[in-house]
Enzyme design. Structure first.
Site, PDB file in Angstrom:
ATOM      1  N   ASP A  38       0.671  -1.036  -0.106  1.00  0.00           N
ATOM      2  CA  ASP A  38      -0.022   0.016  -0.079  1.00  0.00           C
ATOM      3  C   ASP A  38       0.682   1.211   0.073  1.00  0.00           C
ATOM      4  OD1 ASP A  38      -2.332   2.005   0.771  1.00  0.00           O
ATOM      5  OD2 ASP A  38      -3.202   0.158   1.062  1.00  0.00           O
ATOM      6  N   ASP A  65       3.538   1.605  -4.728  1.00  0.00           N
ATOM      7  CA  ASP A  65       2.756   2.444  -5.333  1.00  0.00           C
ATOM      8  C   ASP A  65       2.511   1.871  -6.637  1.00  0.00           C
ATOM      9  OD1 ASP A  65       1.396   4.149  -7.017  1.00  0.00           O
ATOM     10  OD2 ASP A  65       2.600   5.885  -6.644  1.00  0.00           O
ATOM     11  N   VAL A  66       1.230   1.263  -6.942  1.00  0.00           N
ATOM     12  CA  VAL A  66       0.957   0.522  -8.082  1.00  0.00           C
ATOM     13  C   VAL A  66       1.160   0.998  -9.257  1.00  0.00           C
ATOM     14  CG1 VAL A  66      -0.694  -1.028  -6.687  1.00  0.00           C
ATOM     15  CG2 VAL A  66      -1.489   0.924  -8.193  1.00  0.00           C
ATOM     16  N   SER A 143     -15.584  -3.632 -11.096  1.00  0.00           N
ATOM     17  CA  SER A 143     -16.644  -2.823 -10.051  1.00  0.00           C
ATOM     18  C   SER A 143     -17.934  -3.013 -10.901  1.00  0.00           C
ATOM     19  CB  SER A 143     -16.253  -1.497  -9.851  1.00  0.00           C
ATOM     20  OG  SER A 143     -17.499  -0.653  -9.430  1.00  0.00           O
ATOM     21  N   TYR A 155     -13.409   6.322 -13.841  1.00  0.00           N
ATOM     22  CA  TYR A 155     -13.503   5.014 -12.955  1.00  0.00           C
ATOM     23  C   TYR A 155     -14.077   4.019 -13.747  1.00  0.00           C
ATOM     24  CZ  TYR A 155     -14.344   2.372  -8.748  1.00  0.00           C
ATOM     25  OH  TYR A 155     -14.579   1.104  -8.065  1.00  0.00           O
ATOM     26  N   LYS A 159     -12.471   0.432 -14.853  1.00  0.00           N
ATOM     27  CA  LYS A 159     -12.963  -0.944 -14.247  1.00  0.00           C
ATOM     28  C   LYS A 159     -13.577  -1.757 -15.444  1.00  0.00           C
ATOM     29  CE  LYS A 159     -12.276  -0.583 -10.037  1.00  0.00           C
ATOM     30  NZ  LYS A 159     -11.224  -1.288  -9.466  1.00  0.00           N
TER      31      LYS A 159
HETATM   32  P1  NAD Z   1     -10.230   1.902   0.147  1.00  0.00           P
HETATM   33  O1  NAD Z   1     -10.557   3.488  -0.215  1.00  0.00           O
HETATM   34  O2  NAD Z   1     -10.846   1.435   1.508  1.00  0.00           O
HETATM   35  O3  NAD Z   1      -9.005   1.177   0.117  1.00  0.00           O
HETATM   36  C1  NAD Z   1      -8.081   1.445  -0.982  1.00  0.00           C
HETATM   37  C2  NAD Z   1      -6.828   1.204  -0.745  1.00  0.00           C
HETATM   38  O4  NAD Z   1      -5.992   1.525  -1.891  1.00  0.00           O
HETATM   39  C3  NAD Z   1      -6.215   2.420   0.466  1.00  0.00           C
HETATM   40  O5  NAD Z   1      -5.419   1.611   1.515  1.00  0.00           O
HETATM   41  C4  NAD Z   1      -5.183   2.952  -0.401  1.00  0.00           C
HETATM   42  O6  NAD Z   1      -4.058   3.673   0.415  1.00  0.00           O
HETATM   43  C5  NAD Z   1      -4.639   2.311  -1.437  1.00  0.00           C
HETATM   44  N1  NAD Z   1      -3.964   2.785  -2.670  1.00  0.00           N
HETATM   45  C6  NAD Z   1      -4.740   3.929  -3.395  1.00  0.00           C
HETATM   46  N2  NAD Z   1      -3.672   4.337  -4.208  1.00  0.00           N
HETATM   47  C7  NAD Z   1      -2.690   3.285  -4.446  1.00  0.00           C
HETATM   48  C8  NAD Z   1      -1.649   3.175  -4.948  1.00  0.00           C
HETATM   49  N3  NAD Z   1      -1.137   4.057  -5.924  1.00  0.00           N
HETATM   50  N4  NAD Z   1      -0.829   2.173  -4.787  1.00  0.00           N
HETATM   51  C9  NAD Z   1      -1.038   1.379  -3.834  1.00  0.00           C
HETATM   52  N5  NAD Z   1      -2.112   1.318  -2.922  1.00  0.00           N
HETATM   53  C10 NAD Z   1      -2.853   2.591  -3.126  1.00  0.00           C
HETATM   54  O7  NAD Z   1     -11.245   1.159  -1.063  1.00  0.00           O
HETATM   55  P2  NAD Z   1     -12.037   0.170  -1.169  1.00  0.00           P
HETATM   56  O8  NAD Z   1     -13.374   0.175  -1.285  1.00  0.00           O
HETATM   57  O9  NAD Z   1     -11.590  -1.002  -0.460  1.00  0.00           O
HETATM   58  O10 NAD Z   1     -11.580  -0.510  -2.687  1.00  0.00           O
HETATM   59  C11 NAD Z   1     -10.825  -1.731  -2.924  1.00  0.00           C
HETATM   60  C12 NAD Z   1     -10.943  -1.782  -4.590  1.00  0.00           C
HETATM   61  O11 NAD Z   1     -12.229  -2.256  -4.556  1.00  0.00           O
HETATM   62  C13 NAD Z   1     -10.734  -0.727  -5.355  1.00  0.00           C
HETATM   63  O12 NAD Z   1      -9.901  -1.036  -6.648  1.00  0.00           O
HETATM   64  C14 NAD Z   1     -12.327  -0.304  -5.641  1.00  0.00           C
HETATM   65  O13 NAD Z   1     -12.011   0.408  -7.001  1.00  0.00           O
HETATM   66  C15 NAD Z   1     -12.889  -1.496  -5.690  1.00  0.00           C
HETATM   67  N6  NAD Z   1     -14.418  -1.453  -5.528  1.00  0.00           N
HETATM   68  C16 NAD Z   1     -14.899  -0.859  -4.372  1.00  0.00           C
HETATM   69  C17 NAD Z   1     -16.162  -0.742  -4.259  1.00  0.00           C
HETATM   70  C18 NAD Z   1     -16.886   0.002  -2.566  1.00  0.00           C
HETATM   71  O14 NAD Z   1     -18.189   0.290  -2.893  1.00  0.00           O
HETATM   72  N7  NAD Z   1     -16.112   0.207  -2.034  1.00  0.00           N
HETATM   73  C19 NAD Z   1     -17.097  -1.111  -5.309  1.00  0.00           C
HETATM   74  C20 NAD Z   1     -16.646  -1.640  -6.088  1.00  0.00           C
HETATM   75  C21 NAD Z   1     -15.031  -1.901  -6.525  1.00  0.00           C
END
Ligand code: NAD
Length: 248
Positions: A38, A65-66, A143, A155, A159
């Site tokens: 992360d 950083d991805v 997503s 987004y 996705k």
């Molecule tokens: P979140 O914001 O709780 O967690 C995201 C994490 O990614 C954070 O810890 C952040 O520090 C990390 N991050 C951000 N940029 C980064 C980078 N460049 N390199 C490494 N780490 C990085 O979000 P979440 O809801 O847990 O989302 C996780 C995944 O699920 C994402 O891909 C999101 O798009 C997807 N998603 C979430 C939802 C939802 O409703 N929460 C729905 C569909 C898809």
């Protein structure tokens, strides 16, 4: 065979929060050794300490950083002393919502970089190690909003792109014993949706058959399944985990 090849490890990006955190916890509960990657180093260090308290040497936190190829190279190098990469979850994510005419190029690029470029770099970076180790499994996080959501031209495009990426990687890597699938969460109770107004949440509820948000652990269990041998004949698949969204 080196000792690290006896030590399969699973990398989860974005492991510091939400779905990534729950996935790391679930894989750990299943007896896996996990690499917690992360940009938020403090969050993954704290989680790794908790997991290592339960089972010594089972979790490895990495500031990562991805979006950066160099960061992936450094991650793979660091992980080589911990174990052999058998699984990767490309989960890290951000949002920069704006309707299209108000969205800046920087907001578009930032979101596509983290989700689509990040997942592409992740696959490209770990596949050589997976091949050398005899195979592995990758899960990319798409997503429900891949279908197109208001305020999310960045987004939604990223996705949807992840679905194509997943199927292309699956086609190329099958003969090397690597499966690649995607999970498409619906509305999940994480910090990512913390700013969503109540009226929008209400609209979501009306379109979700189960009538509630999903919990991160409910996405984690789908990811853990796709990574496991129980999914040995599943590749190039997209698994919707969304409580039965009716507008799709
Ligand atoms: P979140 O914001 O709780 O967690 C995201 C994490 O990614 C954070 O810890 C952040 O520090 C990390 N991050 C951000 N940029 C980064 C980078 N460049 N390199 C490494 N780490 C990085 O979000 P979440 O809801 O847990 O989302 C996780 C995944 O699920 C994402 O891909 C999101 O798009 C997807 N998603 C979430 C939802 C939802 O409703 N929460 C729905 C569909 C898809």
């Amino acid at each position: 065979m080196t000792s690290s090849q006896n030590n399969p490890v699973y990398i989860v990006t974005g492991a510091g929060s939400g779905i990534g955190r729950a996935t790391a916890q679930r894989l750990h509960t299943d007896g896996r050794r996990v690499v917690l990657a992360d940009t938020d180093h403090a969050s993954v260090k704290t989680l790794a300490a908790e997991l290592n308290d339960m089972r010594d040497g089972s979790a490895y936190p990495v500031e990562h950083d991805v979006t950066l190829a160099d960061s992936w190279a450094a991650l793979c190098e660091q992980v080589s002393s911990f174990g052999t990469i058998h699984g990767l979850v490309n989960n890290a994510g951000i949002t920069r919502d704006k309707s299209m005419l108000s969205m800046t190029e920087a907001q578009f690029d930032a979101v596509v970089d983290v989700h689509l470029r990040g997942a592409w770099l992740g696959c490209k970076s770990v596949i050589p190690t997976m091949r050398a180790g005899g195979g592995g499994a990758i899960v990319n996080i798409s997503s429900s909003n891949r279908h197109g959501a208001f305020g999310q031209t960045n987004y939604s495009a990223a996705k949807a792109g992840i679905v194509g990426l997943t199927k292309a990687v699956a086609a190329e890597q099958a003969k090397y014993g690597i499966r690649c699938n995607a999970v498409a969460p619906g509305a999940i109770n994480t910090p990512m949706i913390g700013d969503v107004p109540d009226r929008v949440r209400q609209q979501w509820m009306e379109s979700i058959a189960l009538g509630r948000l999903g919990e991160p652990a409910e996405i984690a269990s789908a990811i853990a399944f796709l990574l496991s041998d129980a999914a040995s004949y599943i590749t190039a698949a997209l698994l919707d985990v969304n409580g039965g969204e009716q507008h799709l």
